[in-house]
Design a protein around this motif. Structure first.
Motif, PDB file in Angstrom:
ATOM      1  N   VAL A  51      32.931  35.228  49.653  1.00 36.87           N
ATOM      2  CA  VAL A  51      34.390  35.129  49.646  1.00 36.87           C
ATOM      3  C   VAL A  51      34.927  35.279  48.231  1.00 36.87           C
ATOM      4  O   VAL A  51      35.865  36.054  47.973  1.00 36.87           O
ATOM      5  CB  VAL A  51      34.845  33.782  50.248  1.00 36.87           C
ATOM      6  CG1 VAL A  51      36.335  33.572  50.032  1.00 36.87           C
ATOM      7  CG2 VAL A  51      34.501  33.713  51.727  1.00 36.87           C
ATOM      8  N   LEU A  52      34.349  34.542  47.286  1.00 39.14           N
ATOM      9  CA  LEU A  52      34.824  34.575  45.896  1.00 39.14           C
ATOM     10  C   LEU A  52      34.552  35.932  45.246  1.00 39.14           C
ATOM     11  O   LEU A  52      35.363  36.433  44.456  1.00 39.14           O
ATOM     12  CB  LEU A  52      34.151  33.457  45.107  1.00 39.14           C
ATOM     13  CG  LEU A  52      34.491  32.032  45.587  1.00 39.14           C
ATOM     14  CD1 LEU A  52      33.615  31.000  44.878  1.00 39.14           C
ATOM     15  CD2 LEU A  52      35.964  31.726  45.357  1.00 39.14           C
ATOM     16  N   PHE A  53      33.419  36.524  45.574  1.00 41.31           N
ATOM     17  CA  PHE A  53      33.083  37.844  45.043  1.00 41.31           C
ATOM     18  C   PHE A  53      34.097  38.885  45.515  1.00 41.31           C
ATOM     19  O   PHE A  53      34.589  39.703  44.734  1.00 41.31           O
ATOM     20  CB  PHE A  53      31.668  38.219  45.492  1.00 41.31           C
ATOM     21  CG  PHE A  53      31.284  39.647  45.197  1.00 41.31           C
ATOM     22  CD1 PHE A  53      31.120  40.090  43.896  1.00 41.31           C
ATOM     23  CD2 PHE A  53      31.080  40.561  46.234  1.00 41.31           C
ATOM     24  CE1 PHE A  53      30.760  41.399  43.616  1.00 41.31           C
ATOM     25  CE2 PHE A  53      30.722  41.865  45.977  1.00 41.31           C
ATOM     26  CZ  PHE A  53      30.563  42.288  44.666  1.00 41.31           C
ATOM     27  N   HIS A  54      34.415  38.825  46.805  1.00 44.83           N
ATOM     28  CA  HIS A  54      35.379  39.779  47.360  1.00 44.83           C
ATOM     29  C   HIS A  54      36.753  39.597  46.721  1.00 44.83           C
ATOM     30  O   HIS A  54      37.433  40.570  46.357  1.00 44.83           O
ATOM     31  CB  HIS A  54      35.462  39.604  48.875  1.00 44.83           C
ATOM     32  CG  HIS A  54      36.478  40.490  49.518  1.00 44.83           C
ATOM     33  ND1 HIS A  54      37.640  40.002  50.092  1.00 44.83           N
ATOM     34  CD2 HIS A  54      36.537  41.848  49.667  1.00 44.83           C
ATOM     35  CE1 HIS A  54      38.340  41.003  50.567  1.00 44.83           C
ATOM     36  NE2 HIS A  54      37.701  42.122  50.335  1.00 44.83           N
ATOM     37  N   LYS A  55      37.157  38.344  46.578  1.00 48.87           N
ATOM     38  CA  LYS A  55      38.463  38.053  45.992  1.00 48.87           C
ATOM     39  C   LYS A  55      38.536  38.521  44.546  1.00 48.87           C
ATOM     40  O   LYS A  55      39.571  39.020  44.079  1.00 48.87           O
ATOM     41  CB  LYS A  55      38.724  36.546  46.062  1.00 48.87           C
ATOM     42  CG  LYS A  55      40.098  36.119  45.576  1.00 48.87           C
ATOM     43  CD  LYS A  55      40.285  34.617  45.748  1.00 48.87           C
ATOM     44  CE  LYS A  55      41.669  34.181  45.276  1.00 48.87           C
ATOM     45  NZ  LYS A  55      41.855  32.703  45.437  1.00 48.87           N
ATOM     46  N   HIS A  56      37.432  38.402  43.837  1.00 46.83           N
ATOM     47  CA  HIS A  56      37.398  38.728  42.411  1.00 46.83           C
ATOM     48  C   HIS A  56      37.317  40.236  42.170  1.00 46.83           C
ATOM     49  O   HIS A  56      37.773  40.719  41.128  1.00 46.83           O
ATOM     50  CB  HIS A  56      36.184  38.041  41.770  1.00 46.83           C
ATOM     51  CG  HIS A  56      36.184  38.088  40.280  1.00 46.83           C
ATOM     52  ND1 HIS A  56      37.003  37.292  39.500  1.00 46.83           N
ATOM     53  CD2 HIS A  56      35.457  38.841  39.405  1.00 46.83           C
ATOM     54  CE1 HIS A  56      36.773  37.531  38.221  1.00 46.83           C
ATOM     55  NE2 HIS A  56      35.853  38.479  38.141  1.00 46.83           N
ATOM     56  N   THR A  57      36.741  40.968  43.115  1.00 46.51           N
ATOM     57  CA  THR A  57      36.461  42.383  42.855  1.00 46.51           C
ATOM     58  C   THR A  57      37.293  43.358  43.666  1.00 46.51           C
ATOM     59  O   THR A  57      37.264  44.565  43.394  1.00 46.51           O
ATOM     60  CB  THR A  57      34.973  42.686  43.150  1.00 46.51           C
ATOM     61  OG1 THR A  57      34.702  42.417  44.541  1.00 46.51           O
ATOM     62  CG2 THR A  57      34.063  41.838  42.282  1.00 46.51           C
ATOM     63  N   SER A  58      38.037  42.873  44.665  1.00 42.16           N
ATOM     64  CA  SER A  58      38.706  43.799  45.582  1.00 42.16           C
ATOM     65  C   SER A  58      40.089  44.236  45.123  1.00 42.16           C
ATOM     66  O   SER A  58      40.650  45.188  45.658  1.00 42.16           O
ATOM     67  CB  SER A  58      38.825  43.167  46.969  1.00 42.16           C
ATOM     68  OG  SER A  58      39.605  41.975  46.903  1.00 42.16           O
ATOM     69  N   SER A  59      40.663  43.535  44.136  1.00 42.37           N
ATOM     70  CA  SER A  59      42.021  43.891  43.691  1.00 42.37           C
ATOM     71  C   SER A  59      41.968  45.136  42.813  1.00 42.37           C
ATOM     72  O   SER A  59      41.464  45.107  41.691  1.00 42.37           O
ATOM     73  CB  SER A  59      42.639  42.719  42.919  1.00 42.37           C
ATOM     74  OG  SER A  59      43.902  43.082  42.405  1.00 42.37           O
TER      75      SER A  59
END
Length: 603
Positions: free
Chosen positions: A273-281
Motif C-alpha cells: 500500500v505504502l509503496f503504491h502510494k509513494h510511487t504512483s503519483s
C-alpha cells in the motif's frame, strides 16, 4: 554440567543490546514525533503481568502502540516473555539443557574455529545476521545448528535463521534457543513454517489476500506479467525480514512474537500500500522518477529500493498494517487452510479410491511411527507398491520415501480389528493422515481416551481430553461403521463465556472436519473451504458440548451427537459440513469411542 559462557552476556556496555551486536552499525534513530513524545512507554513487567492474567487483547494493543525505539532495554525481558508463552513442553527448558545439547553436538561449549555447518532447512542466501558481530553470527549458526539437531522434522524453514539473529541482538544465546524452540513448537498460533509446502501456502495466502483487500495489488499486476507477479509474492517475507530497516523490523517483531505470522502478512500488505502510494503519483517529479525506475529495472527492484530508502516511521507502518479492514484472524486462517487444501489436492496420486501423498511430508514422521508402535501392534501399514533395491517405495515422480510398518490405535482396539477384517488398512491410515493439516502431521499421535479402558462417561472424557488441541475422535458403532471428526479446538472451550457473561454454545474453527472410514471412505471439510460463506451462522457451528452431550456440526441437523453416557448417538446432514449422515440408520449405538491428541514428545 557444561560451562555456560553466555550466562553473563547481559553485562554488556550497551544497556539494550547483547555484547554480540556491533552497536556502531545500528542506524541512528529519528527523534520521537511530537504526537508520541511525552507518552510513557510501558515496561516488560507490565506486559508480563497482563500475560499472566490472560489479557491477550490488552497485550496485543499495548505492543502495537508502544513505540519502543530499537535501542530500548525493554526487549531483553519483553521478547523472552512473549516467546515463552507459546511453549508446549518444559523438558527442553531446564537449566543447562541447551548447553548439554551444544556439548552433544559439538563436543564442547567453546565456539569452534571452523565454520559451523547449518541444517538443510536453512536458505543460504537468507542467513541475515543484521548487526551482529562476526562472533554473534557464529553464535547464530550454532543456535540454528542445535535446533536442527533437536528438531529433525523441520524440512524447510528459511525464516528461522533471521529470526534467531534478531533475537540475539537482545537476548543471550541460551535465551535465544528457548525462544526459537517456543515459536517452532507452538500449536495454538503459527509463527514459523517448517515445510516447503507450507512455505508455498504462505506466499499464496498473501497473494490472495492482497488481491482482494489491497488496491495496490492491481498496480502490481499491471506492471508485470502474472508469472512475474507470483515471483514477487514468493519473496513477500523478505520484504519484511530483509527489506525493512532494523528500526522498523524490531517493532514488527514486538507484535509478531505475540500474535504470530498474521502480523507479517499485514505488514507485507502495508508495504504494498505504502509503496503504491509513494510511487504512483505521476504529477510530481518524484513520481515520474519512480515510474521510469519501474519501467527500467522492474517493480521488484523498485520495491527493494523503496524499502531501503523508506522515510515513513515505524509507528505509521504498523498503523497502516493494522488499519487494513476485513482481515480478522478467522478470515486469514480460512484463506490459509483453503490454500493448503488446494495444494494438497494437487500433490496426491490416486490408486483406485485411495488418496496418497506424493512425498513423506503428509505421512507420519519417523518419531511418530515409533510412538504409535509403542501403543499398538494391531493395525500395520505395508504399502504394496514398487520399491527400489533398498526396499524404499518409489512414487510416480521417482522420489523415494520409506513406508515402515506403522501401527495405529491401541493393542485392544476394536476399531483396529474391524479395519483389519473389513478393509485395506494402509489405505485408511494414509488417507486419514493426508487429510490432517500438514503442521499436525509433524507431531506424535497419542491415545487420550478410549471407552474400552476409561469407561463410558463424559466426565472422564473431559478430564482426559479437554485441554488437548487438536483432537481426533473415532467412533465405531455396533454395526461396525467407523467415522469421526478432527476437532481443531480444545473441548475445554465449552466453558468460555462471551462479553456478556453467557457461555458460548458453539466453538471451534474451520480446520474442523468430518470423516468416514467404513463402509465408505470420505472426508467432509467445512463448507467455507469451498468458497465464500453464504450460510451465515449455521456454517460455523463446529463444536458444542456440555455435561449432557457432545455435538459436532450444526444447522438443520447435527453431524455427530453423543449422549452423556457415550452409548447412543445420531448423525444427520448439517450445514456446517454439508455431509450425508455418517451411518445408514442415522441413529447409532456406540461400541467404541477413541480420542487421539498430538504432542511434540511422548507423554
Amino acid at each position: 554440567m557444561p560451562t555456560m559462557p553466555s550466562v553473563m552476556e547481559h553485562e554488556a556496555e550497551h544497556p539494550a543490546f547483547s555484547p554480540h551486536v556491533d552497536v556502531a552499525r545500528v542506524p541512528q534513530l529519528a527523534p520521537a514525533s511530537p504526537a508520541s513524545a511525552g507518552k510513557p512507554l510501558r515496561t516488560a513487567a507490565e506486559v508480563q503481568t497482563l500475560l499472566t492474567q490472560g489479557k491477550n487483547t490488552e497485550v496485543k494493543m499495548l505492543l502495537r502502540t508502544n513505540a519502543w525505539p530499537a535501542d530500548h532495554p525493554v526487549r531483553r525481558e519483553l521478547w523472552s516473555a512473549l516467546c515463552l508463552q507459546h511453549h508446549n513442553s518444559k523438558s527442553d527448558m531446564a537449566d543447562g539443557f541447551y548447553w548439554d545439547m551444544v556439548t552433544q553436538v559439538f563436543g564442547s561449549t567453546e565456539l569452534p574455529d571452523r565454520p559451523i555447518s547449518l541444517p538443510p532447512f536453512v536458505e543460504p542466501g537468507h542467513c541475515h545476521s543484521y548487526h551482529l558481530t562476526q562472533k554473534g553470527s557464529s553464535i547464530a549458526d550454532r543456535v540454528v545448528s542445535v535446533l536442527g539437531y533437536a528438531c529433525p522434522d523441520i524440512v524447510y524453514s528459511p525464516s528461522i535463521y533471521p529470526i534467531c539473529a534478531l533475537l540475539l541482538h537482545y537476548l543471550s544465546e541460551e535465551e535465544c534457543y528457548h525462544c526459537i524452540t517456543s515459536l517452532v513448537s507452538s500449536k495454538k498460533k503459527q509463527f514459523i513454517t517448517q515445510t516447503k509446502s507450507l512455505h508455498e501456502v504462505t506466499w499464496k495466502t498473501v497473494m490472495q489476500i492482497c488481491k482482494k483487500h489491497v488496491a495496490a495489488a492491481v498496480h502490481l499486476q499491471r506492471q508485470c506479467p502474472s508469472s512475474r507477479v507470483e515471483r514477487i509474492y514468493m519473496d513477500w517475507i523478505w520484504w519484511v525480514l530483509q527489506g525493512l530497516p532494523f528500526t522498523h523490523l524490531v517493532r514488527v517483531m514486538d507484535c509478531f512474537f505475540h500474535e504470530g505470522i498474521k502480523v507479517l502478512y499485514r505488514v507485507a500488505m502495508a508495504i504494498l500500500v505504502l509503496f503504491h502510494k509513494h510511487t504512483s503519483s505521476t504529477s510530481t517529479a518524484g513520481g515520474a522518477e519512480w515510474s521510469a525506475d519501474i519501467q527500467k529495472n522492474g517493480i521488484d527492484a523498485a520495491l527493494t529500493k523503496f524499502l531501503k530508502e523508506i522515510t515513513i516511521p515505524p509507528n505509521k507502518v504498523l498503523k497502516a498494517a493494522f488499519g487494513i479492514r476485513g482481515l480478522s484472524s478467522s478470515y486469514i486462517s480460512r484463506v490459509f487452510i483453503r490454500t493448503e487444501m488446494i495444494l494438497q489436492s494437487k500433490t496426491v496420486i490416486r490408486s483406485g479410491p485411495m488418496v496418497r501423498s506424493r512425498s513423506n511430508e503428509n505421512l507420519p514422521n519417523s518419531q511418530s511411527q515409533n510412538n504409535i508402535q509403542m501403543v499398538s501392534h494391531t493395525l500395520t501399514i505395508r504399502e504394496r507398491i514398487p520399491t527400489d533395491l533398498e526396499g524404499d517405495v518409489v512414487n510416480e515422480d521417482g522420489a523415494t520415501f520409506v513406508l515402515r510398518s506403522v501401527d495405529v490405535i491401541t493393542n485392544n482396539s476394536e476399531l483396529a480389528s474391524t479395519l483389519l477384517l473389513n478393509i485395506d488398512p494402509q489405505q485408511d491410515l494414509l488417507a486419514l493422515w493426508s487429510w490432517l493439516p500438514v503442521r499436525i502431521t509433524m507431531y506424535q499421535p497419542i491415545l487420550l481416551y478410549t471407552t474400552e479402558e476409561h469407561g463410558c462417561s463424559l466426565t472422564t472424557f473431559y478430564v482426559r481430553v479437554e485441554q488437548h488441541e487438536p483432537t481426533l475422535l473415532m467412533i465405531k458403532t455396533i454395526n461396525n461403521e467407523i467415522f469421526g471428526a478432527y476437532c481443531s479446538s480444545k473441548w475445554g472451550e465449552r466453558n468460555l463465556k462471551d462479553d456478556r457473561g453467557n457461555r458460548q454454545a458453539y466453538f471451534g474453527t474451520g480446520e474442523t472436519f468430518l470423516f468416514s472410514l467404513y463402509p465408505e471412505r470420505a472426508k467432509y471439510p467445512w463448507v467455507g473451504m469451498e468458497g465464500e460463506n453464504t450460510l451465515g451462522h449455521a456454517a460455523e457451528l463446529f463444536m458444542a458440548a456440555d455435561s449432557k452431550m457432545i455435538t459436532i456440526g450444526g444447522g438443520e441437523g447435527q453431524a455427530i451427537w453423543m449422549d452423556e453416557n457415550i452409548r447412543y448417538g445420531k448423525t444427520d446432514r448439517c450445514q456446517t459440513f454439508n455431509n450425508p449422515p455418517l451411518c445408514k440408520t442415522g441413529d447409532f449405538e456406540i461400541r467404541v469411542l477413541e480420542v487421539y491428541g498430538f504432542a511434540a514428545e511422548q507423554m
